[in-house]
Write an enzyme that holds these catalytic residues in place. Structure first.
Site, short mmCIF file in Angstrom:
data_model
loop_
_atom_site.label_atom_id
_atom_site.label_comp_id
_atom_site.label_asym_id
_atom_site.label_seq_id
_atom_site.Cartn_x
_atom_site.Cartn_y
_atom_site.Cartn_z
N THR A 184 -0.45 0.34 6.35
CA THR A 184 -0.17 -0.68 5.36
C THR A 184 0.01 -2.01 6.06
O THR A 184 0.67 -2.08 7.10
CB THR A 184 1.10 -0.34 4.54
N GLY A 185 -0.57 -3.05 5.52
CA GLY A 185 -0.44 -4.35 6.18
C GLY A 185 -1.62 -5.24 5.86
O GLY A 185 -2.30 -5.07 4.85
N ARG A 193 -13.30 -8.19 -2.49
CA ARG A 193 -12.70 -7.89 -1.18
C ARG A 193 -12.15 -6.47 -1.12
O ARG A 193 -11.54 -5.97 -2.06
CB ARG A 193 -11.57 -8.89 -0.90
N VAL A 194 -12.39 -5.80 -0.01
CA VAL A 194 -11.87 -4.46 0.24
C VAL A 194 -11.12 -4.48 1.56
O VAL A 194 -11.62 -5.04 2.55
CB VAL A 194 -13.00 -3.41 0.29
N GLY A 195 -9.94 -3.91 1.59
CA GLY A 195 -9.14 -3.87 2.81
C GLY A 195 -9.34 -2.60 3.61
O GLY A 195 -10.36 -1.91 3.48
N ASP A 196 -8.36 -2.26 4.42
CA ASP A 196 -8.49 -1.14 5.33
C ASP A 196 -8.22 0.22 4.71
O ASP A 196 -8.70 1.25 5.19
CB ASP A 196 -7.54 -1.32 6.51
N GLY A 211 -4.98 -6.05 5.87
CA GLY A 211 -6.12 -5.16 6.06
C GLY A 211 -7.19 -5.65 6.99
O GLY A 211 -7.79 -4.87 7.73
N THR A 222 0.87 -1.16 0.00
CA THR A 222 0.00 0.00 0.00
C THR A 222 0.91 1.21 0.00
O THR A 222 2.03 1.13 0.51
CB THR A 222 -0.88 0.01 1.27
#
Length: 379
Positions: free
Chosen positions: A297-298, A274-277, A300, A246
């Site tokens: 970043t990581g 899928r959606v992350g943070d 999510g 990210t």
């Protein structure tokens, strides 16, 4: 007639001189005063993951060092000429989105179906205004589309085709999906799919054909004067792993305002939209002048569960914890849940922190006096 006119002029003069009245209607950039460089701070990251010296060639390291320095220069130039933190974080993130080195924009990873789906968010610490997009496939610079959502709509988060339609209507650069193709990211997907097809893999039957068509590559003209830096062959671009990658920026401007921006291509081989943070305000992105600006970043899923970005701000606001303590405590909470990654943050005093619990994190910062540092590995 003249006494009445004089009275009107006097009233107008009094109103204009009233503390806060004119200021509330004027942009922070509308000032002729010299830039107060002592307040300027910019911090960026280019993703976290298994980043070690053993996996890095001198050519790769040089390329990433140059790209991070150039991203710093883009945002710092904005701050030095009196621009806002919001403009600075957008400029730095746009640069990284245009680089194939990072998992955002041009360098985005592929989904299970062989697409590039992009997410981004931006937030203004002065007003708490925020905008984000998720799951877009044709927006060249997702961070600019996220800012358009913030400034040109009544919404905060737009997704998929709707977000793409909005971006078109607002004049955001649109490109064909093939623009995002890079050989290195395609190879990442092939490896992930091959591992999935091994006997005993739960999702073996759902794996698509390995014959993912390579789209025709599209050349996009670079804007005049844009720094190019070292160009690596696509198959030498560093692979940070399927759950990482990210880009982000946080900034403090001369007016004492904070801003944060984050952009990502998500996870290699991700499915089901899928959606992350990153595009979720308070999880991967947050900014508030009363506390701090954060970009994460990581992995999510864990950053969402821990509401990482807002948790740091809350620790500062309600628990009176200093920035570094608040950030480290939150990263520790992520680790206890089983997640890993990192973040960057800055507060209104210009204090910064860059904690992470992975093997490495691309990160850099620059201050108003010109002091800068670019880091990749654990020190």
């Amino acid at each position: 007639m003249f006494p009445r006119l004089t009275l009107r002029v006097a009233i107008l003069a009094a109103l204009l001189g009233a503390p806060g009245l004119l200021q509330a209607q004027t942009s922070p950039t509308a000032t002729a005063a010299p830039v107060d460089a002592s307040r300027i701070t910019l911090v960026i990251h280019g993703g976290a993951g298994t980043i070690t010296r053993a996996l890095m060639t001198p050519e790769k390291e040089k390329a990433y060092q140059e790209a991070l320095n150039q991203a710093l220069d883009m945002g710092y130039a904005v701050l030095k000429r009196g621009g806002t933190a919001l403009d600075a974080v957008e400029a730095s993130v746009r640069f990284m989105e245009d680089s194939p080195l990072f998992n955002a924009g041009k360098g985005a990873v592929f989904t299970h179906e062989g697409r590039n789906e992009l997410d981004a968010a931006i937030m203004d610490g002065r007003t708490l205004a925020a905008g984000s997009i998720a799951g877009v496939t044709v927006v060249r610079n997702p961070i600019t589309a996220a800012r358009a959502v913030m400034e040109k709509s009544e919404h905060v988060l737009l997704t998929g085709p709707g977000a793409e339609q909005f971006a078109r209507e607002k004049g955001v650069d649109i490109v064909p999906p093939s623009y995002f193709y890079t050989e290195a990211r395609h190879q990442q997907l092939e490896k992930a799919l091959a591992a999935e097809r091994k006997p005993g893999t739960p999702d073996q039957l759902n794996a698509p054909s390995t014959e993912i068509k390579k789209p025709e590559k599209v050349k996009i003209k670079q804007k005049p004067g844009k720094p190019q830096g070292t160009v690596l062959p696509e198959n030498q671009i560093f692979t940070e792993g399927k759950k990482y990658g990210t880009v982000g920026a946080v900034a403090l401007d001369q007016f004492g305002n904070l801003a944060a921006a984050t952009s990502t291509g998500g996870m290699t081989n991700k499915r089901y939209g899928r959606v992350g943070d990153a595009p979720i305000i308070g999880c991967g992105t947050y900014a508030d002048n009363q506390s701090c600006a954060v970009s994460c970043t990581g992995w999510g899923e864990y950053f969402i569960r821990a509401t990482v970005a807002r948790d740091i701000a809350a620790r500062m606001e309600y628990g009176q914890q200093p920035l570094q303590q608040a950030a480290q405590a939150t990263i520790d909470k992520v680790a206890k849940l089983g997640g890993d990654g990192g973040l960057i943050a800055v507060d209104q005093a210009g204090n910064i922190t860059l904690p992470f619990n992975s093997e490495g994190m691309y990160r850099a910062y620059i201050r108003g006096n010109g002091e800068r540092q670019v880091l990749i590995y654990k020190q």
